[in-house]
Motif scaffolding. Structure first.
Motif, PDB file in Angstrom:
ATOM      1  N   UNK A  71       0.831  -1.206   0.000  1.00  0.00           N
ATOM      2  CA  UNK A  71       0.000   0.000   0.000  1.00  0.00           C
ATOM      3  C   UNK A  71       0.865   1.254   0.000  1.00  0.00           C
ATOM      4  N   UNK A  72       0.212   2.390  -0.254  1.00  0.00           N
ATOM      5  CA  UNK A  72       0.895   3.669  -0.250  1.00  0.00           C
ATOM      6  C   UNK A  72       1.104   4.150   1.191  1.00  0.00           C
ATOM      7  N   UNK A  76      -0.997   3.687   4.936  1.00  0.00           N
ATOM      8  CA  UNK A  76      -0.389   3.286   6.213  1.00  0.00           C
ATOM      9  C   UNK A  76      -0.745   4.279   7.313  1.00  0.00           C
ATOM     10  N   UNK A  77      -0.632   5.557   7.011  1.00  0.00           N
ATOM     11  CA  UNK A  77      -0.893   6.585   8.020  1.00  0.00           C
ATOM     12  C   UNK A  77      -2.335   6.509   8.508  1.00  0.00           C
ATOM     13  N   UNK A 269      -3.405   9.430  -7.835  1.00  0.00           N
ATOM     14  CA  UNK A 269      -4.098   8.513  -6.940  1.00  0.00           C
ATOM     15  C   UNK A 269      -4.221   7.141  -7.605  1.00  0.00           C
ATOM     16  N   UNK A 270      -3.776   6.111  -6.931  1.00  0.00           N
ATOM     17  CA  UNK A 270      -3.785   4.773  -7.496  1.00  0.00           C
ATOM     18  C   UNK A 270      -2.506   4.428  -8.222  1.00  0.00           C
ATOM     19  N   UNK A 271      -1.716   5.448  -8.613  1.00  0.00           N
ATOM     20  CA  UNK A 271      -0.410   5.251  -9.259  1.00  0.00           C
ATOM     21  C   UNK A 271      -0.487   4.293 -10.433  1.00  0.00           C
ATOM     22  N   UNK A 346       8.991   7.895  -9.906  1.00  0.00           N
ATOM     23  CA  UNK A 346       9.389   8.442  -8.614  1.00  0.00           C
ATOM     24  C   UNK A 346       8.159   8.791  -7.785  1.00  0.00           C
ATOM     25  N   UNK A 347       8.026   8.141  -6.642  1.00  0.00           N
ATOM     26  CA  UNK A 347       6.945   8.438  -5.713  1.00  0.00           C
ATOM     27  C   UNK A 347       7.269   9.733  -4.962  1.00  0.00           C
ATOM     28  N   UNK A 348       6.282  10.339  -4.293  1.00  0.00           N
ATOM     29  CA  UNK A 348       6.538  11.605  -3.595  1.00  0.00           C
ATOM     30  C   UNK A 348       7.707  11.564  -2.625  1.00  0.00           C
TER      31      UNK A 348
END
Length: 679
Positions: A71-72, A76-77, A269-271, A346-348
């Motif tokens: 998951x992103x 998790x947060x 969103x969803x990548x 590249x993710x954030x």
């Protein structure tokens, strides 16, 4: 002895160096980050500690295995905070998480949503996130450790025949009984342009409701926050998407009214895949003012960070030497020489570690920087909006009570009733409303004089409003835009839509429509040419992040708290107490007057209580009243009192002997509800 008062939560940050100190017992473990990585942790992985100060390895392992591991970090947060609230609740009622029961989950729902003793009850949509987080955690724990799951659920995508309830006159997919009634409703709220500007001026620029700026107001990064808010409203991007932009990805504010930019795949969103989006020229000018190397606050923050050596202490920094705009690739310094890196991968969190080397030192490519000069984390923008809303509420109280004559309770009530507030996603909703107005006006004027068949052909070839809206909002299917975002707007008349636009936007629509002959070939130009964007102000104020709080801990029940009883002992088992889910209002249903034996009354009360509890299908008083009436009126169809309620088949056979009109009335008024009640 407990060393902590509650369960606590932190997240791995692999961008900062290990804080090992000088303790030899700690140093012998080596690099904590490397050790955590070997154990499956990644950047952003949660670490949950019990009140004893020790981690429960089973809880933390849930974020490193199974579906949750893929998951992103944002997921998790959300789920980690859900677990913290759940664990604290269990401690308050004297239960451990691995020994929780279905009744405990029902009590948790009662406390969070219904119980009037809880002054910080949450919305249905918020509890739906709690429900999803608990279901994910216990689904994993039950498979991994054989722990009983107190959160059995019905998956919406399941096509199994067991997920379908059928009966006389009723058939449909089952709903998760723990899911709140209002969880499916989208919280679609928006601000008109004038309201958004007022929110921005008061909340971010230090003005009051009287239009005067507060003396001595200091905004450390006011141009940053203004440009960010204007960008959310002007582009319609989600806060995660707009907050993850690099400075090399933005076009310059040239002659075009709408600049075209690319949103990278890992930021969407969803990548799943990247997409094109459009930026109004005035938004680009605001961003350029913020990033100005001489007068912008961004350059000042960079200089502070360089002087303090903050960039040099970051872990995993990648130095960028060039950028190819056509291929959207970065040239970086690799371990074995120059390398090429596509922005789409590249993710954030990886983007926050991209830097260029200048004569003054390292400089981040991440556009939005905090006061310290470090890249501002995505979720920190929620703090910016929260602080602005609090500032506006305080000024609303001062405007309502300039002499301080109100009591503390009255001032708190006035503060809660402040009508001006905003969230980051409201900017996206406002963007959707604005473009719905624009496209509605354009379509109406372009299609004047066309027959119904020609209009249908036009829409088949070029798409309707919803197709254009889905492109602007980045939705995969137009139905998402129509059903979730813009359903509240569909009943608005065109004359009212025109009134929602400001002078610039009306002039843009009028100019475009006049410039095209009414009977010309029906061909829409690109969306970026439809109108000139509204005027945006570039100067705005900011908030000092160092003084912001990270949010309050959720309220928990006090000592001796008990969940509300649906079948109180003093009622002899024939009274059912119903609590409305949204309001917490209480209503007692007394079955002692039913003309059936007491054993039957108690059985019916148990049946009604099961349908009106936290897992029941009744969320509102009117629904519970309907169940009560069904049980009350169904008595007339039984040939004689008995100690067991007739099943649906027997009841259908007996009612079929009645007149056809009476049977139709029964089916229409009581049938479908009774099958649910007796199921």
């Amino acid at each position: 002895m407990d060393v902590l008062e509650h369960w606590s939560l932190d997240f791995y940050d692999f961008t900062v160096p290990d804080q090992l100190g000088d303790d030899p017992d700690v140093l012998r473990f080596g690099s904590l980050h490397e050790r955590a990585a070997r154990n499956g942790a990644r950047h952003g992985t949660p670490v949950i500690l019990s009140p004893s100060g020790r981690p429960d390895h089973r809880v933390n392992l849930s974020f490193r295995e199974g579906k949750m591991a893929a998951s992103e970090p944002g997921t998790w947060r959300r789920y980690a905070y859900t677990l913290i609230v759940w664990f604290d609740f269990l401690d308050a009622i004297g239960r451990s998480w691995d020994d929780a029961t279905v009744r405990d989950v029902e009590a948790f729902k009662d406390w969070r949503l219904t119980d009037l003793r809880n002054e910080e009850r949450i919305r249905s949509t918020s509890f739906d996130t709690d429900r999803a987080g608990l279901n994910s955690f216990y689904s994993w724990a039950s498979k991994r450790y054989g722990i009983f799951s107190p959160v059995p659920t019905v998956h919406a995508g399941s096509a199994d025949e067991n997920d379908v309830v059928s009966g006389h006159g009723y058939a449909g997919r089952r709903r998760d009984p723990l899911r709140p009634a209002g969880s499916t409703r989208r919280q679609v709220k928006w601000l008109l342009r004038s309201a958004l500007e007022q929110w921005r001026n008061i909340g971010l620029r230090g003005y009051g409701f009287d239009g005067a700026r507060k003396p001595g107001w200091r905004g450390f990064n006011e141009d940053r926050d203004c440009a960010f808010v204007d960008g959310l409203y002007g582009t319609g991007l989600r806060v995660r998407e707009w907050a993850s932009v690099l400075d090399v990805e933005l076009p310059s504010s040239g002659g075009e009214r709408m600049g075209e930019a690319w949103l990278a795949e890992k930021c969407v969103k969803g990548a799943e895949e990247g997409r094109t989006y459009w930026i109004p020229r005035r938004v680009l000018q605001s961003v350029e003012s913020y990033a100005d190397p001489l007068e912008g606050s961004r350059a000042e923050a960079v200089r502070r960070a360089q002087h303090a050596g903050r960039y040099e202490r970051l872990r995993g920094v990648r130095v960028v030497t060039g950028y190819n705009l056509r291929t959207r690739e970065l040239q970086v310094v690799g371990t074995e020489g120059p390398a090429t890196l596509a922005l789409d991968v590249l993710a954030p969190d990886e983007r926050r570690l991209l830097f260029r080397r200048t004569p003054q030192g390292l400089e981040p490519l991440w556009l939005w920087l905090s006061v310290s000069g470090l890249p501002k984390k995505v979720y920190r923008w929620e703090d910016t909006f929260d602080a602005a809303n609090k500032r506006i509420a305080e000024k609303w109280v001062r405007a309502a009570d300039p002499n301080g004559g109100l009591s503390a309770e009255e001032r708190e009530r006035v503060r809660r009733e402040c009508p001006l507030w905003a969230t980051p996603h409201m900017c996206r909703h406002s963007f959707a409303l604005k473009w719905f107005c624009i496209l509605s006006l354009v379509e109406e004027r372009r299609l004047e004089g066309f027959t119904a068949e020609e209009i249908e052909d036009f829409r088949d070839q070029l798409g309707d409003i919803w197709l254009h809206m889905s492109i602007l909002l980045g939705h995969k299917h137009p139905d998402t835009s129509r059903e979730h975002y813009l359903e509240p707007f569909t009943g608005l008349q065109v004359s009212y839509l025109m009134a929602l636009l400001d002078d610039d936007e009306q002039a843009g629509v009028d100019a475009w429509c006049v410039s095209s002959p009414a009977m010309a070939a029906p061909r829409l130009p690109p969306l970026r040419h439809l109108l000139r964007p509204a005027a945006y102000a570039a100067a705005v104020a900011v908030l000092d992040e160092r003084g912001r709080q990270r949010g309050r801990r959720a309220s928990q029940p006090g000592p001796g708290w008990q969940a509300p009883e649906r079948l109180p002992a003093e009622g002899g088992g024939t009274k059912v107490v119903f609590y409305e889910e949204q309001s917490g209002l209480r209503k007692v249903f007394d079955l002692s007057g039913f003309p059936v034996p007491v054993e039957m009354q108690r059985w019916m009360a148990q049946l009604l209580a099961s349908r009106c509890g936290p897992r029941g299908g009744s969320k509102r008083t009117s629904t519970a009243q309907g169940y009560f009436d069904v049980l009350k009126h169904s008595r007339q169809y039984w040939p004689r009192p008995s100690l067991s309620l007739p099943g649906p088949v027997n009841l259908q056979r007996r009612t079929s002997r009645r007149s056809e009109s009476a049977m139709r009335k029964y089916r229409r008024l009581y049938g479908p509800t009774f099958w649910r009640c007796a199921a």
